[in-house]
Motif scaffolding. Structure first.
Motif, mmCIF file in Angstrom:
data_model
loop_
_atom_site.group_PDB
_atom_site.id
_atom_site.type_symbol
_atom_site.label_atom_id
_atom_site.label_comp_id
_atom_site.label_asym_id
_atom_site.label_seq_id
_atom_site.Cartn_x
_atom_site.Cartn_y
_atom_site.Cartn_z
ATOM 1 N N GLU A 181 0.831 -1.211 0.000
ATOM 2 C CA GLU A 181 0.000 0.000 0.000
ATOM 3 C C GLU A 181 0.860 1.252 0.000
ATOM 4 N N PHE A 182 1.916 1.224 0.826
ATOM 5 C CA PHE A 182 2.838 2.366 0.860
ATOM 6 C C PHE A 182 3.401 2.610 -0.536
ATOM 7 N N GLY A 183 3.826 1.504 -1.145
ATOM 8 C CA GLY A 183 4.424 1.607 -2.473
ATOM 9 C C GLY A 183 3.446 2.141 -3.486
ATOM 10 N N TYR A 184 2.198 1.736 -3.337
ATOM 11 C CA TYR A 184 1.178 2.172 -4.295
ATOM 12 C C TYR A 184 1.070 3.691 -4.317
ATOM 13 N N ARG A 185 1.125 4.261 -3.134
ATOM 14 C CA ARG A 185 0.978 5.727 -3.047
ATOM 15 C C ARG A 185 2.160 6.434 -3.691
ATOM 16 N N VAL A 186 3.328 5.799 -3.622
ATOM 17 C CA VAL A 186 4.495 6.381 -4.285
ATOM 18 C C VAL A 186 4.355 6.206 -5.801
ATOM 19 N N GLY A 187 3.981 4.994 -6.170
ATOM 20 C CA GLY A 187 3.974 4.639 -7.588
ATOM 21 C C GLY A 187 3.020 5.459 -8.419
ATOM 22 N N ILE A 188 1.854 5.743 -7.865
ATOM 23 C CA ILE A 188 0.848 6.445 -8.655
ATOM 24 C C ILE A 188 1.330 7.852 -8.992
ATOM 25 N N ARG A 189 2.124 8.418 -8.097
ATOM 26 C CA ARG A 189 2.672 9.744 -8.370
ATOM 27 C C ARG A 189 3.886 9.667 -9.282
ATOM 28 N N MET A 190 4.699 8.653 -9.044
ATOM 29 C CA MET A 190 5.853 8.400 -9.898
ATOM 30 C C MET A 190 5.427 8.325 -11.355
#
Lengths: 155, 263
Positions: free
Chosen positions: B82-91
């Motif tokens: 979930e943490f990664g998802y929040r980074v990835g969507i912005r990335m």
């Protein structure tokens, strides 16, 4: 550059066709008219996207109605930008239009990169910063001011 | 420059000392920088790297935070995901925007290649070590796990496709030694979350519900589409004991669409 573009409205539509932002710059038409135009253009975009094989982000002129021309742009995350301009005497160059969309895209990216903005929520964008940038884009598209809104504009 | 708030995007504006020169001390440059991270130009990548030790410290704090709030390893991996998802969507949004001739990726291979090169390069400074397609089968998927651990058989009765992105020495978990009782845990679940977000953002859902002909009673809310399942596994090979494979499972709907898109 882009001396001849008279932006009437800028709209941002989310990936599930939810309205994110709409701003009316004209004095001649009511807001409702642009809500209607934004709505209609969703269908046109959908059609355009399935037809075109090359997945370019810029979709070009979507349609023209009466004295208004509607241009579209779709990011890879299916967020759509719509710019309504009044039909000018001279031809609008695609490059100018792309530049304009690029600046809207920049504003949107700045919004998305805000860790407190939830891009999955369907709520309209309420950021002051965002509306300020959009305001500038809409009001300066006539070509009076350069170097505003994005790195491309000064390039 | 009378529009102060947009000035930050102007590449011609004199950038305050952004690169740390060897001569000036770290404290010096912190004060001369003048702009906060949030005000930096989004287009500038040079000199904007974060040091690995700072990241490692932050990540360890994230792990501790997550660990206090979960029960079991799976739950922890889900949280990291979930943490990664929040980074990835912005990335994803940012990287595509930075790319001058950006495209809307619609094909599986091109989006995976994008992850393998562009995303990895921006996150870790180098492309991932390998990108492989595993198996694609109609009915039964027999998959050799890199020939290393075990032979797994899936019987879902429908088409799935596995792709693997591998990294020989993942940066995220370089300074993490996993205790014995958590040996199943792979902290690259965080990276898996980033990959998942990229795929999700590019409309690689596992469940396509947004077709215009799906009848929905107006009263029911739209079910949210499931992102492609992405998981991280440790698959050691000779010389690289921490080699990690990001396993991407793409479902039938995506493969069907892929068929349609074939030129």
């Amino acid at each position: 550059m882009n001396m001849n573009i008279d932006v009437n409205c800028i709209a941002v539509i989310g990936k599930q066709n939810n309205p994110l932002y709409i701003k009316n710059f004209s004095t001649t038409h009511p807001d409702l008219k642009y809500h209607y135009i934004a709505h209609t253009s969703i269908d046109v975009i959908e059609e355009r996207v399935t037809q075109i094989k090359t997945p370019d982000v810029y979709l070009g002129l979507l349609y023209a109605m009466e004295d208004l021309a509607v241009y579209g742009y779709m990011t890879n995350t299916r967020v759509k930008f719509i710019i309504v301009v009044s039909v000018p005497d001279a031809v609008i160059k695609d490059a100018d239009m792309k530049n304009l969309f690029r600046r809207v895209h920049t504003a949107y990216i700045m919004q998305v990169c805000n860790p407190f903005y939830n891009s999955d929520s369907h709520k309209p964008i309420e950021s002051r910063q965002f509306s300020r940038v959009i305001d500038i884009i809409g009001k300066t598209a006539g070509g009076k001011v350069t170097g505003v809104g994005g790195p491309d504009s000064s390039a | 420059m009378d529009f102060g708030h947009v000035q930050i995007n102007d590449p011609n504006a004199p950038a305050p000392n952004q690169r740390l020169s060897a001569a000036s001390s770290a404290a010096d440059s912190r004060y001369t920088r003048g702009k906060s991270t949030l005000e930096r130009s989004l287009n500038k990548t040079k000199g904007a790297e974060v040091s690995l030790s700072a990241f490692a410290f932050m990540f360890s704090e994230m792990l501790q935070y997550a660990q206090k709030r979960v029960q079991g390893i799976q739950d922890l991996e889900r949280k990291l995901n979930e943490f990664g998802y929040r980074v990835g969507i912005r990335m994803l949004e940012l990287l595509v925007w930075r790319d001058k001739n950006s495209k809307r990726e619609t094909r599986v291979l091109s989006v995976l290649y994008f992850v393998h090169t562009v995303v990895w390069k921006n996150l870790f400074g180098k492309p991932a070590d390998s990108l492989e397609k595993s198996t694609e089968n109609d009915d039964e998927c027999e998959w050799l796990w890199c020939g290393a651990i075990s032979k797994v058989t899936w019987k879902w009765g429908h088409m799935v496709r596995f792709d693997m992105i591998s990294d020989n020495d993942p940066l995220v978990s370089r300074y993490i030694s996993v205790p014995k009782e958590l040996s199943q845990l792979n902290c690259n679940a965080f990276v898996a979350g980033i990959v998942e977000a990229v795929l999700d953002g590019c409309q690689f859902y596992n469940q396509q519900i947004l077709t215009p002909f799906t009848p929905f009673p107006l009263s029911t809310p739209l079910p949210s589409p499931q992102p492609a399942r992405v998981t991280a596994h440790t698959v050691p090979i000779d010389g690289f004991p921490f080699r990690t494979t990001i396993l991407i499972k793409l479902d039938r709907e995506i493969l069907q669409r892929e068929e349609l898109l074939k030129p």
